[in-house]
Enzyme design. Sequence first.
Site, PDB file in Angstrom:
ATOM      1  N   ASP A   1     -19.980 -13.663 -20.278  1.00 15.66           N
ATOM      2  CA  ASP A   1     -20.520 -13.559 -18.833  1.00 15.66           C
ATOM      3  C   ASP A   1     -21.948 -13.827 -18.726  1.00 15.66           C
ATOM      4  O   ASP A   1     -22.457 -14.758 -17.803  1.00 15.66           O
ATOM      5  CB  ASP A   1     -20.144 -12.299 -18.140  1.00 15.66           C
ATOM      6  CG  ASP A   1     -18.607 -11.875 -18.454  1.00 15.66           C
ATOM      7  OD1 ASP A   1     -17.798 -12.910 -18.740  1.00 15.66           O
ATOM      8  OD2 ASP A   1     -18.363 -10.625 -18.259  1.00 15.66           O
TER       9      ASP A   1
ATOM     10  N   GLU B   1       3.666 -11.200  -6.046  1.00 15.73           N
ATOM     11  CA  GLU B   1       2.250 -11.421  -7.147  1.00 15.73           C
ATOM     12  C   GLU B   1       2.903 -10.913  -8.396  1.00 15.73           C
ATOM     13  O   GLU B   1       2.065 -11.231  -9.457  1.00 15.73           O
ATOM     14  CB  GLU B   1       1.358 -10.733  -6.615  1.00 15.73           C
ATOM     15  CG  GLU B   1       1.467  -9.234  -6.401  1.00 15.73           C
ATOM     16  CD  GLU B   1       2.149  -8.832  -4.918  1.00 15.73           C
ATOM     17  OE1 GLU B   1       2.736  -9.546  -4.279  1.00 15.73           O
ATOM     18  OE2 GLU B   1       1.914  -7.548  -4.746  1.00 15.73           O
TER      19      GLU B   1
ATOM     20  N   GLY C   1       1.060  -1.197   0.087  1.00 12.87           N
ATOM     21  CA  GLY C   1      -0.004   0.097  -0.031  1.00 12.87           C
ATOM     22  C   GLY C   1       0.899   1.096   0.071  1.00 12.87           C
ATOM     23  O   GLY C   1       1.893   1.100   0.087  1.00 12.87           O
TER      24      GLY C   1
END
Length: 527
Positions: free
Chosen positions: A241, A186, A59
């Site tokens: 979707d 990540e 962050g």
Amino acid sequence: MKDAAHDRLLIIDFGSQVTQLIARRLRELNVYCEIHPFQTVTDAFLEDFAPKAVIFSGGPASVVNADAPRPPTSVFDRGVPILGICYGQQVMMDMLGGTVEGGKISGGGGTAEFGRAHVKPTAHHIDLLDGWFQGDDDREQVWMSHGDHVSKLAPGFDVFGTSPNAPYAITADTARGFYAVQFHPEVHHTPKGAKLYENFVRLAGFTGDWTMGAYKDEAIRKIRDQVGDKRVICGLSGGVDSSVAAVLIHEAIGDQLTCVFVDHGLLRQGEAEEVTAMFRDNYNIPLIAADESELFLTALDGESDPETKRKTIGKLFIDVFQKYASEIEGAEFLAQGTLYPDVIESVSFSGGPSVTIKSHHNVGGLPEKMGLKLVEPLRELFKDEVRALGRELGLPQSFIGRHPFPGPGLAIRCPGEITRPKLDILRKADAVYIDQIRKHGLYDEIWQAFAAILPVRTVGVMGDGRTYDYACALRAVTSVDGMTADYYPFSHEFLAETATRIINEVPGINRVTYDITSKPPGTIEWE
Ligand code: XMP
């Protein structure tokens, strides 16, 4: 939530730009996880969520500031493993008795660091680092992005990896199962980052029980519980979707579902027939195919302002949907193909303590207006997981692999005035282009491809005659999520062959251009 059918990992978001990537890495390991902003993670929340492990994201804040964001202290008392990343490492050290120093410090003890770095191991190995440090030079590339750094470890922690500017690059208190790294495992620039997550979830006891088969069965149970014996309507666009949502719901409640497919006259060549045939022939799902092209095209006739086009289409779509939905007796629910990236609450620092909620309604405003409740069975999934679920449900690959197609359709690929003759020309050019892409085996490599007809006519020569016809632009992009994109690097041979085919086969076009703009600064669509 405690009796959820699968193990759950909680990601506490402190506002990193890449928090979603943590979730992606975990989902790839068949681990179910949810991202929640730190403001919403209270003691009661933790008790209810009952995570099997917790990850603190990075962050932009500085833990040195008194009002820095923090998790509740009870998170450390739950007896579950915790992994802190970058800011997450700093907040963990700070709360457990270590020291963090702010800002850029030159020399010795650590400096601000942005970009590629290399971490070397210390004397002792820990299971978190299985598979690391096996190369010839005994070091691993990682991605750093930090201003502050840890200058003293909290009691119980040791250091297991260092980089020139981060003496505490990898730290752990293995007795308590607390791990903390200064870099971002990540991102792709940390090539062995995925292995680190794999080790962490293994140490935390996850069994990889988040499979699409299990998800499907659970989703079907939930839909049945929610809907009971009431009726559901679902707006079908023909995109992946809404198609997957419809088939899943049909599997759960059969004929209690009715789908509405609106042809607004702005579809691609053969699209209405393809979509209706797929739902009627393969699934026998009750389907209203509403040909409303006259209504939409009349309203758009001669319209050239992009925003007016979008607003006109949006409003008419709601009117039309409402008209057909009101004919379905007893409909109490509206199904939508909302995905997880649309519902993640992201941490907003600019907006003070409030959070920004990205809400997304495919049929905006309609549920409230009609008093309908929402059924959103894909809310927990990323796009590629929706495709995996589609495969699990047996949808044909031709449907699952389709390029995205926007709600306003060809209207936003026809800059300038929309006219029926221009739409006809565009449809034909687009069909030739997509045919070329398929013939060359490139369709699945490209995220989205389409033709746009330009509001400009140019002079050409064909045979012995002069032509004065429209120019078209071809667009093809690679992307992960549509937020950023690169143009696809076709060969010159492919482009030349495609241009020749379009000009020969599509009356009304005498010039073809290829759009090489990335996003940003461009957008994928032309309007
Ligand atoms: P842009 O043009 O914003 O598009 O780079 C990003 C992705 O979103 C699609 N798109 C839309 N999809 N309704 C939709 O359902 C819309 O109004 C809309 N506008 C853009 C676009 O096709 C691309 O995949």
